[in-house]
Design an enzyme around this catalytic site. Structure first.
Site, PDB file in Angstrom:
ATOM      1  N   ASP A   1       3.911  70.257  67.864  1.00 41.64           N
ATOM      2  CA  ASP A   1       4.540  70.650  69.128  1.00 41.64           C
ATOM      3  C   ASP A   1       3.468  71.315  69.975  1.00 41.64           C
ATOM      4  OD1 ASP A   1       4.567  73.381  67.693  1.00 41.64           O
ATOM      5  OD2 ASP A   1       5.188  73.862  69.724  1.00 41.64           O
TER       6      ASP A   1
ATOM      7  N   CYS B   1       0.935  52.009  80.243  1.00 41.76           N
ATOM      8  CA  CYS B   1       2.132  52.834  80.051  1.00 41.76           C
ATOM      9  C   CYS B   1       3.317  52.223  80.786  1.00 41.76           C
ATOM     10  CB  CYS B   1       1.856  54.247  80.555  1.00 41.76           C
ATOM     11  SG  CYS B   1       3.249  55.363  80.330  1.00 41.76           S
TER      12      CYS B   1
ATOM     13  N   CYS C   1       4.614  55.282  85.797  1.00 41.40           N
ATOM     14  CA  CYS C   1       3.585  54.240  85.833  1.00 41.40           C
ATOM     15  C   CYS C   1       4.097  52.891  86.308  1.00 41.40           C
ATOM     16  CB  CYS C   1       2.941  54.096  84.461  1.00 41.40           C
ATOM     17  SG  CYS C   1       1.990  55.558  84.008  1.00 41.40           S
TER      18      CYS C   1
ATOM     19  N   ASP D   1      11.647  77.737  66.901  1.00 38.43           N
ATOM     20  CA  ASP D   1      10.664  78.642  66.302  1.00 38.43           C
ATOM     21  C   ASP D   1      11.364  79.955  65.938  1.00 38.43           C
ATOM     22  OD1 ASP D   1      11.016  79.974  68.683  1.00 38.43           O
ATOM     23  OD2 ASP D   1       8.955  79.714  69.388  1.00 38.43           O
TER      24      ASP D   1
ATOM     25  N   CYS E   1       6.177  53.903  81.435  1.00 37.09           N
ATOM     26  CA  CYS E   1       7.098  54.956  81.870  1.00 37.09           C
ATOM     27  C   CYS E   1       7.489  54.756  83.334  1.00 37.09           C
ATOM     28  CB  CYS E   1       6.491  56.334  81.636  1.00 37.09           C
ATOM     29  SG  CYS E   1       5.377  56.905  82.938  1.00 37.09           S
TER      30      CYS E   1
ATOM     31  N   HIS F   1       5.310  61.055  82.441  1.00 37.40           N
ATOM     32  CA  HIS F   1       4.190  60.248  81.952  1.00 37.40           C
ATOM     33  C   HIS F   1       3.488  60.915  80.754  1.00 37.40           C
ATOM     34  CE1 HIS F   1       0.676  57.958  81.342  1.00 37.40           C
ATOM     35  NE2 HIS F   1      -0.008  59.091  81.403  1.00 37.40           N
TER      36      HIS F   1
HETATM   37 ZN   LIG Z   1       3.195  56.529  82.247  1.00 34.77          ZN
END
Ligand SMILES: [Zn+2]
Length: 375
Positions: A268, A306, A311, A94, A308, A337
């Site tokens: 963002d 999910c 998870c 930015d 990830c 996550h």
């Molecule tokens: Zn997750």
């Protein structure tokens, strides 16, 4: 291998929603895309590998924080921001202007730029369009943002007009200071508050500078989602179809879906990372507060949809325990996550646009949010 030109190509459009590809010196970014915020050269609580594992293709750095510490010149001596933070992919920085207005002390805005004192030690600084552009060059930002003034909300038409006109003058000065390099780009920032005529004037004036992309600034500043969407309804029409459009500082997953439907390509926001540090989980079944006692014996995975690390390896009960004990692993896992969830929502949006099925995708995702943690 030669460095590719900075380019943006559209692969599909469904209604106003677009799927495209941004090509840069540091790699390609499929759009729509969410950029994780790496404020001071780090996405908080995350290693660079962990950020990559969420599916992120581009991250954001903050000029204001980096110019104070470790300073842009030192980042350049250390080999640039990519090397410093172990992120060889694209980085957008930015301009510093927004954070000066929200964080710095004794700030003063004039035609030539902004003078302010650091919130850390009170040291005086000056940030002009030219210096902001130079700092972003020193950081080696793949995408440089023009210095602008984010108009406050609410603002009268006259206040919004004067502020927008200053941003237009600063756009030209930022563009003149930008050193063109293959694969690097600079974005102009549309202002004009909630006034359609001002948004149109801003967009037209910005395009005289032939930026590589255009941001929509001055939204998500307290106007609410309904008004933000009504402004976006016309804003994207004023921007060229063949350039990427970036909605700054937005937002919730629902905001993202609605903005993509209105023709935005890039986002963002600190929301997924900040929420992750404060026990708020964004999931397929809605937003959970992991401190809530309902999770203390819940042995299910946080989000069954999910893949990830959080998870696949941990239970809701463990997350609840970590936050109750204020263990740092709690914020780390939930940041992993939340960022993965944001990437999944954007990836799903992209696939749906490519399949010309975006409306039903949004309806499905929104329907699932209503189901809650016990679904
Ligand atoms: Zn997750």
């Amino acid at each position: 291998m030669t460095t590719p030109d900075f380019s943006f190509t559209l692969a599909a459009q469904h209604g106003q929603a677009r799927a495209g590809t941004l090509r840069t010196a540091h790699g390609e970014v499929p759009t729509p895309t969410f950029m994780a915020v790496g404020t001071a050269g780090t996405v908080k609580a995350m290693t660079a590998d962990a950020v990559r594992a969420t599916g992120a293709k581009i991250v954001l750095g903050n000029t204001y924080h980096l110019m104070l510490r470790p300073t842009a010149e030192r980042v350049a001596r250390l080999g640039g921001l990519h090397k410093m933070m172990d992120w060889p992919g694209p980085i957008l920085t930015d301009s510093g202007g927004f954070q000066i207005m929200s964080l710095a002390k004794l700030r003063k805005l004039e035609e030539k730029g902004v003078t302010f004192r650091s919130h850390i030690d009170g040291t005086a600084y000056e940030l002009t369009p030219e210096r902001s552009t130079e700092i972003q060059h020193l950081l080696d930002a793949t995408i440089t943002m023009q210095l602008d003034e984010c108009t406050k909300f609410p603002a009268t038409h006259r206040e919004a007009k004067e502020s927008m006109e200053l941003s237009i003058r600063w756009a030209k000065r930022s563009r003149d200071a930008f050193v063109k390099r293959p694969g690097y780009g600079q974005f102009g920032i549309m202002q004009g508050n909630v006034y359609e005529d001002l948004r149109r004037i801003s967009a037209e004036a910005l395009q005289e500078n032939a930026f590589e992309g255009y941001a929509i600034g001055g939204l998500a500043v307290g106007e609410g989602q309904e008004m933000m969407f009504s402004v976006l309804d016309y804003c994207t029409d004023f921007l060229p179809a063949d350039k990427p459009r970036y909605l700054m500082g937005v937002g919730t997953p629902d905001d993202l879906l609605g903005a993509v439907a209105r023709g935005v390509d890039m986002f963002d926001c600190v929301m997924p990372t900040r929420a992750g540090r404060t026990a708020r989980a964004f999931t397929s079944n809605g937003i959970f507060n992991m401190r809530n006692a309902r999770f203390q014996d819940d042995t299910r995975t946080l989000d069954a949809n999910c893949a990830c690390l959080c998870c696949t390896r941990h239970t809701r009960a463990y997350l609840h325990h970590l936050f109750r004990c204020e263990e740092m692993l709690g914020p780390m896992l939930l940041t992993i996550h939340n960022l993965t969830y944001y990437q999944n929502v954007m990836q799903g949006a992209r696939e749906a646009i490519l399949n010309h099925d975006y409306d039903s995708y949004c309806a499905d995702v929104r329907g699932q949010w209503q189901r809650g943690p016990d679904a």
